[in-house]
Scaffold this motif. Structure first.
Motif, PDB file in Angstrom:
ATOM      1  N   ALA A 128       0.835  -1.206   0.000  1.00 13.98           N
ATOM      2  CA  ALA A 128       0.000   0.000   0.000  1.00 13.98           C
ATOM      3  C   ALA A 128       0.869   1.255   0.000  1.00 13.98           C
ATOM      4  CB  ALA A 128      -0.928  -0.011   1.221  1.00 13.98           C
ATOM      5  N   MET A 129       1.948   1.217   0.770  1.00 10.80           N
ATOM      6  CA  MET A 129       2.840   2.371   0.848  1.00 10.80           C
ATOM      7  C   MET A 129       3.510   2.630  -0.507  1.00 10.80           C
ATOM      8  SD  MET A 129       5.042   2.418   4.259  1.00 10.80           S
ATOM      9  CE  MET A 129       6.625   3.171   4.119  1.00 10.80           C
ATOM     10  N   LEU A 130       3.984   1.558  -1.128  1.00 10.46           N
ATOM     11  CA  LEU A 130       4.650   1.699  -2.426  1.00 10.46           C
ATOM     12  C   LEU A 130       3.664   2.209  -3.475  1.00 10.46           C
ATOM     13  CD1 LEU A 130       6.738  -1.599  -2.258  1.00 10.46           C
ATOM     14  CD2 LEU A 130       7.674   0.726  -2.327  1.00 10.46           C
ATOM     15  N   ASP A 131       2.438   1.708  -3.410  1.00 12.84           N
ATOM     16  CA  ASP A 131       1.386   2.133  -4.332  1.00 12.84           C
ATOM     17  C   ASP A 131       1.103   3.623  -4.155  1.00 12.84           C
ATOM     18  OD1 ASP A 131      -0.867   1.999  -6.075  1.00 12.84           O
ATOM     19  OD2 ASP A 131      -2.188   1.688  -4.355  1.00 12.84           O
ATOM     20  N   GLN A 132       0.956   4.037  -2.905  1.00  9.65           N
ATOM     21  CA  GLN A 132       0.655   5.453  -2.624  1.00  9.65           C
ATOM     22  C   GLN A 132       1.770   6.381  -3.084  1.00  9.65           C
ATOM     23  OE1 GLN A 132      -0.253   5.589   1.558  1.00  9.65           O
ATOM     24  NE2 GLN A 132      -2.191   4.530   1.174  1.00  9.65           N
ATOM     25  N   CYS A 133       3.006   5.895  -3.010  1.00  9.94           N
ATOM     26  CA  CYS A 133       4.139   6.738  -3.421  1.00  9.94           C
ATOM     27  C   CYS A 133       4.268   6.827  -4.934  1.00  9.94           C
ATOM     28  CB  CYS A 133       5.440   6.194  -2.855  1.00  9.94           C
ATOM     29  SG  CYS A 133       5.586   6.425  -1.096  1.00  9.94           S
ATOM     30  N   GLY A 134       3.532   5.990  -5.668  1.00 15.78           N
ATOM     31  CA  GLY A 134       3.578   6.096  -7.130  1.00 15.78           C
ATOM     32  C   GLY A 134       4.440   5.050  -7.808  1.00 15.78           C
TER      33      GLY A 134
END
Ligand code: G
Ligand code: MN
Length: 246
Positions: A128-134
């Protein structure tokens, strides 16, 4: 050391992404592939150290790769279970990319279906964190795991790589052709980018074009090469020439 293998757009012939692949120098100086040091990768501490080294290579080589293939080029890095189960690696990765000339949009994280099978809270939080960062998240070896369709809904997956076993079998196995066609169509319908890996022959490429597959990876377009050789192995000007020779 990191070797890079191109992912090519069949429509334009251009390199749209590269995958960074681990290469270790053996005692005799010969290069070893990740599959040959597989047991080392099962050790969580060792595999985290290897991922850090690969990340450093990608950051160091990234500007040259973007200069060659364009600022939109994505560089894929294979992460292990251990990397995603501990929040510190993901934070480290975000910090390192933040301090580098690369944007998260230039980086694809490749995860395998096996890693998602017994997903923990940590793994979910990391993705989720990697996704949110783009960052782009790619499901590697797609089609060989157990519950691929559930994974596509349960995790932030942007891209799938159809395992090379399917394309390898299309010559003699009609079912493999149908499976690839179904997977490519399903991926596109779900709004995912789809890459077929392990493309080696013209026959395979003709089939993939016919079913509307756009992005391909395999020896036909370039073998993994060290950065110093990438210019000659698969620079855009050489791409069509290389395909003619293949
Ligand atoms: O599973 P993953 O996509 O990370 O595997 C990449 C590996 O696949 C690399 O070690 C690379 O050398 C190998 N590979 C890449 N292209 C081809 C191909 O066209 N044929 C075969 N047999 N192997 C390939
Ligand atoms: Mn991979």
């Amino acid at each position: 050391m990191a070797a890079y293998q191109p992912i090519v757009d069949l429509g334009t012939g251009e390199v749209v992404a590269v995958e960074a692949l681990l290469r270790l120098k053996g005692e005799d100086g010969a290069l070893l592939a990740a599959s040959e040091v597989f047991s080392a990768l099962l050790d969580p501490e060792l595999s985290r150290r290897i991922s850090r080294v690969m990340l450093d290579h990608v950051v160091a080589d990234g500007p040259a790769i973007l200069a060659l293939f364009g600022s939109e080029t994505r560089i894929g890095i294979n992460l292990s279970d251990a990397d995603l189960r501990r929040g510190d690696f993901v934070q480290h990765m975000i910090d390192v990319i933040d301090d580098s000339p690369l944007a998260p949009q230039n980086v694809t994280i490749e995860v395998t279906e096996t890693m998602l099978l017994d997903a923990s809270g940590h793994l979910n939080a990391s993705l989720a964190m990697l996704d949110q960062c783009g960052f782009t998240i790619c499901l590697d070896d797609f089609g060989t795991g157990f519950s691929s369709l559930t994974h596509l809904r349960a995790f932030p997956i942007h891209k799938v790589k159809i395992d090379r076993d399917f394309i390898a079998a299309i010559g003699e196995d009609h079912q493999s052709r149908l499976i690839i066609q179904a997977l490519v169509q399903m991926g596109h319908s779900l709004g995912l980018r789809v890459v077929v890996e392990g493309v080696e022959t013209e026959e395979q490429e003709i089939f993939l074009r016919a079913i509307g597959c756009r992005h391909v990876q395999g020896y036909r377009y370039g073998r993994p090469a060290l950065l110093s050789d990438v210019h000659t192995c698969f620079s855009p000007a050489d791409a069509s020439e290389q395909r003619r020779r293949a």
